[in-house]
Design an enzyme around this catalytic site. Sequence first.
Site, PDB file in Angstrom:
ATOM      1  N   TRP A 181       0.870  -1.179   0.000  1.00 43.49           N
ATOM      2  CA  TRP A 181       0.000   0.000   0.000  1.00 43.49           C
ATOM      3  C   TRP A 181       0.905   1.227   0.000  1.00 43.49           C
ATOM      4  O   TRP A 181       1.813   1.331   0.819  1.00 43.49           O
ATOM      5  CB  TRP A 181      -0.929   0.055   1.226  1.00 43.49           C
ATOM      6  CG  TRP A 181      -1.619   1.390   1.265  1.00 43.49           C
ATOM      7  CD1 TRP A 181      -2.617   1.811   0.442  1.00 43.49           C
ATOM      8  CD2 TRP A 181      -1.287   2.516   2.105  1.00 43.49           C
ATOM      9  NE1 TRP A 181      -2.938   3.124   0.717  1.00 43.49           N
ATOM     10  CE2 TRP A 181      -2.143   3.575   1.727  1.00 43.49           C
ATOM     11  CE3 TRP A 181      -0.357   2.725   3.128  1.00 43.49           C
ATOM     12  CZ2 TRP A 181      -2.091   4.826   2.348  1.00 43.49           C
ATOM     13  CZ3 TRP A 181      -0.301   3.969   3.747  1.00 43.49           C
ATOM     14  CH2 TRP A 181      -1.176   5.003   3.355  1.00 43.49           C
ATOM     15  N   GLU A 220      -2.969  -2.768  -2.613  1.00 41.98           N
ATOM     16  CA  GLU A 220      -4.142  -2.247  -1.901  1.00 41.98           C
ATOM     17  C   GLU A 220      -4.492  -0.848  -2.385  1.00 41.98           C
ATOM     18  O   GLU A 220      -3.704   0.083  -2.249  1.00 41.98           O
ATOM     19  CB  GLU A 220      -3.830  -2.213  -0.387  1.00 41.98           C
ATOM     20  CG  GLU A 220      -4.941  -1.611   0.460  1.00 41.98           C
ATOM     21  CD  GLU A 220      -4.566  -1.523   1.937  1.00 41.98           C
ATOM     22  OE1 GLU A 220      -3.399  -1.808   2.283  1.00 41.98           O
ATOM     23  OE2 GLU A 220      -5.443  -1.143   2.733  1.00 41.98           O
ATOM     24  N   LYS A 222      -7.009   2.696  -2.714  1.00 43.03           N
ATOM     25  CA  LYS A 222      -7.659   3.619  -1.799  1.00 43.03           C
ATOM     26  C   LYS A 222      -8.337   4.694  -2.613  1.00 43.03           C
ATOM     27  O   LYS A 222      -7.936   4.949  -3.754  1.00 43.03           O
ATOM     28  CB  LYS A 222      -6.585   4.221  -0.885  1.00 43.03           C
ATOM     29  CG  LYS A 222      -7.113   4.849   0.372  1.00 43.03           C
ATOM     30  CD  LYS A 222      -5.988   5.152   1.345  1.00 43.03           C
ATOM     31  CE  LYS A 222      -6.546   5.828   2.576  1.00 43.03           C
ATOM     32  NZ  LYS A 222      -5.534   6.058   3.595  1.00 43.03           N
ATOM     33  N   ASP A 254      -9.585  -3.285   1.127  1.00 45.23           N
ATOM     34  CA  ASP A 254      -9.719  -2.704   2.464  1.00 45.23           C
ATOM     35  C   ASP A 254     -11.088  -2.027   2.476  1.00 45.23           C
ATOM     36  O   ASP A 254     -11.328  -1.098   1.696  1.00 45.23           O
ATOM     37  CB  ASP A 254      -8.582  -1.695   2.707  1.00 45.23           C
ATOM     38  CG  ASP A 254      -8.648  -1.038   4.087  1.00 45.23           C
ATOM     39  OD1 ASP A 254      -9.758  -0.622   4.496  1.00 45.23           O
ATOM     40  OD2 ASP A 254      -7.602  -0.903   4.747  1.00 45.23           O
ATOM     41  N   HIS A 257     -11.764   1.760   2.166  1.00 44.88           N
ATOM     42  CA  HIS A 257     -11.167   2.502   1.060  1.00 44.88           C
ATOM     43  C   HIS A 257     -12.077   2.734  -0.132  1.00 44.88           C
ATOM     44  O   HIS A 257     -11.617   2.865  -1.267  1.00 44.88           O
ATOM     45  CB  HIS A 257      -9.897   1.792   0.581  1.00 44.88           C
ATOM     46  CG  HIS A 257      -8.778   1.880   1.578  1.00 44.88           C
ATOM     47  ND1 HIS A 257      -7.520   1.394   1.339  1.00 44.88           N
ATOM     48  CD2 HIS A 257      -8.739   2.410   2.821  1.00 44.88           C
ATOM     49  CE1 HIS A 257      -6.754   1.614   2.390  1.00 44.88           C
ATOM     50  NE2 HIS A 257      -7.467   2.222   3.303  1.00 44.88           N
ATOM     51  N   HIS A 281      -8.400  -6.337   4.132  1.00 46.78           N
ATOM     52  CA  HIS A 281      -8.143  -5.570   5.339  1.00 46.78           C
ATOM     53  C   HIS A 281      -9.519  -5.222   5.881  1.00 46.78           C
ATOM     54  O   HIS A 281     -10.240  -4.433   5.260  1.00 46.78           O
ATOM     55  CB  HIS A 281      -7.395  -4.270   5.042  1.00 46.78           C
ATOM     56  CG  HIS A 281      -5.915  -4.423   5.030  1.00 46.78           C
ATOM     57  ND1 HIS A 281      -5.059  -3.365   4.843  1.00 46.78           N
ATOM     58  CD2 HIS A 281      -5.131  -5.512   5.217  1.00 46.78           C
ATOM     59  CE1 HIS A 281      -3.810  -3.793   4.898  1.00 46.78           C
ATOM     60  NE2 HIS A 281      -3.825  -5.103   5.115  1.00 46.78           N
ATOM     61  N   ASP A 289     -12.304   8.905   8.291  1.00 45.84           N
ATOM     62  CA  ASP A 289     -11.333   7.935   8.800  1.00 45.84           C
ATOM     63  C   ASP A 289     -11.664   6.543   8.302  1.00 45.84           C
ATOM     64  O   ASP A 289     -12.810   6.106   8.361  1.00 45.84           O
ATOM     65  CB  ASP A 289     -11.324   7.935  10.323  1.00 45.84           C
ATOM     66  CG  ASP A 289     -10.342   6.909  10.871  1.00 45.84           C
ATOM     67  OD1 ASP A 289      -9.191   6.899  10.407  1.00 45.84           O
ATOM     68  OD2 ASP A 289     -10.724   6.098  11.725  1.00 45.84           O
ATOM     69  N   ASP A 291     -10.188   3.787   9.535  1.00 42.26           N
ATOM     70  CA  ASP A 291      -9.547   2.813  10.417  1.00 42.26           C
ATOM     71  C   ASP A 291     -10.097   2.750  11.842  1.00 42.26           C
ATOM     72  O   ASP A 291      -9.339   2.608  12.797  1.00 42.26           O
ATOM     73  CB  ASP A 291      -8.042   3.106  10.476  1.00 42.26           C
ATOM     74  CG  ASP A 291      -7.419   3.098   9.087  1.00 42.26           C
ATOM     75  OD1 ASP A 291      -7.259   2.006   8.530  1.00 42.26           O
ATOM     76  OD2 ASP A 291      -7.121   4.182   8.557  1.00 42.26           O
ATOM     77  N   ASP A 321      -7.252  -4.275   9.964  1.00 44.36           N
ATOM     78  CA  ASP A 321      -6.492  -3.030   9.784  1.00 44.36           C
ATOM     79  C   ASP A 321      -7.254  -1.867  10.417  1.00 44.36           C
ATOM     80  O   ASP A 321      -8.083  -1.248   9.762  1.00 44.36           O
ATOM     81  CB  ASP A 321      -6.260  -2.766   8.287  1.00 44.36           C
ATOM     82  CG  ASP A 321      -5.436  -1.496   8.058  1.00 44.36           C
ATOM     83  OD1 ASP A 321      -4.842  -0.986   9.030  1.00 44.36           O
ATOM     84  OD2 ASP A 321      -5.392  -1.018   6.903  1.00 44.36           O
TER      85      ASP A 321
HETATM   86  C1  RNT Z   1      -3.945   2.815   4.721  1.00 41.25           C
HETATM   87  C2  RNT Z   1      -4.011   1.360   4.411  1.00 41.25           C
HETATM   88  C3  RNT Z   1      -2.887   0.538   4.939  1.00 41.25           C
HETATM   89  C4  RNT Z   1      -2.473   0.926   6.345  1.00 41.25           C
HETATM   90  C5  RNT Z   1      -1.550  -0.039   7.020  1.00 41.25           C
HETATM   91  C6  RNT Z   1      -0.867   0.576   8.184  1.00 41.25           C
HETATM   92  O1  RNT Z   1      -5.056   3.499   4.365  1.00 41.25           O
HETATM   93  O2  RNT Z   1      -5.228   0.837   4.860  1.00 41.25           O
HETATM   94  O3  RNT Z   1      -3.209  -0.800   4.847  1.00 41.25           O
HETATM   95  O4  RNT Z   1      -3.590   1.087   7.171  1.00 41.25           O
HETATM   96  O5  RNT Z   1      -0.699  -0.592   6.115  1.00 41.25           O
HETATM   97 ZN    ZN Z   2      -5.480  -1.274   4.778  1.00 41.24          ZN
END
Ligand code: RNT
Ligand code: ZN
Length: 414
Positions: A181, A220, A222, A254, A257, A281, A289, A291, A321
């Site tokens: 990523w 990955e 985003k 993820d 994303h 993820h 956010d 995460d 994640d």
């Molecule tokens: C960031 C990605 C990535 C990170 C990690 C720390 O938006 O999701 O995967 O969160 O690698």
């Molecule tokens: Zn991620």
Amino acid sequence: MSGYPKALEQYQAIGIDCEQALETLGRIPISIHCWQGDDVTGFENSTQALSGGIQTTGNYPGKARSFEELTADLDQALALIPGRKRINLHASYAVTGGQAVARDALLPAHFAPWVDYARARGLGIDFNPTFFSHPMVKEGLTLSSPDDAVRAYWVRHGIACRRIAAYFARELGTHCLCNVWIPDGLKDVPADRRSPRLRLKDSLDKIFAETLEGVIDSVESKVFGIGLEAYTVGSSEFYIGYAATHPGVYNLLDNGHYHPTEMTDDKIASLLCYFDKVPLHVTRPMRWDSDHVVRFTDELRDIACEIVRCNALEQVLIGLDFFDASINRVAAWATGARNMQKALLWALLMPHERLRAMQNEGRFTELMAAQEDLKTLPFGDVWQTYCARQGIPGDGQWYPMVAEYERTVLQGRE
Ligand code: RNT
Ligand code: ZN
């Protein structure tokens, strides 16, 4: 008094064997990310702030500051998480004995303590090159930078990391997912969207050139990052295209994303038509956010249902994640990972074949009724039984253990 015998009967009435579900659940590995334990700080002791458009907020006391503290905290979390586990590391968690090692010079030896840790606990390791929080990130760019030296540095880092991933696989006798990523993007309207992507493509080709035993590669995407609102080089289309044309490289999803109404369960089912692996993820997006700690949400259950329905428990590589610095970090780990397990159990307790038949036969009213009625079955009794059999504290019992660890260990950290 356990309600499990009664639950067994109720699930049996709809054709579900709870014992079989528990047996299956116990075999599904979840990869636990190390970076929840220290707010994505890592061990490099640099003065670099977290960068790359990701951010932790909060300053809860007791954050791990070293390999010893992080692994002690991780042990606490693992003791609260039932089922099969792996761990997921970033390159910035190299254990270098206080020596500064450039990211493009990292070697397997710098991760030997992690291998010892994982081996002693029967864990596999997954890995991530770290393309952020570093002075060689120039203008927010790494593998797509117009600066040859910057790109070359990060290509060397990627190559070094894949070799470390191969070392994990070799040492631990299980695959290592090595996920790329990068934060590359722009805050405001680009004048050229294609050139950075062509540079990224070229950098990736160099990184993935070497065939390495036991390494599963992924990329990955985003949609945006903080300060990178206008453009992300590694977009979803870019990486799906890349993975589709590069055998052995997979598109990691993820679920934080994407645009808010785009659902990851649907993406899993789509990618499984073309790829034999779909790495994940799992996180919880909230406003800007991506995460937040994973909760037992509809979205999480839908992701788990799709994995189970597609009979893809061995094809979907589940990793977590999230990073929350505002609450006890061991509790954050435990909450998110337990919820992932819970969602999988939820999915395993659904009569998917019956529901599928209703869809195929156009019995949509009955399908809706059946899907809704499933929600009031005694799921909690099955979950508590699973925890007890795994020797893990059940719901209502695990939090006091976190509180005790906070009082005896975390509060002693400056
Ligand atoms: C960031 C990605 C990535 C990170 C990690 C720390 O938006 O999701 O995967 O969160 O690698
Ligand atoms: Zn991620």
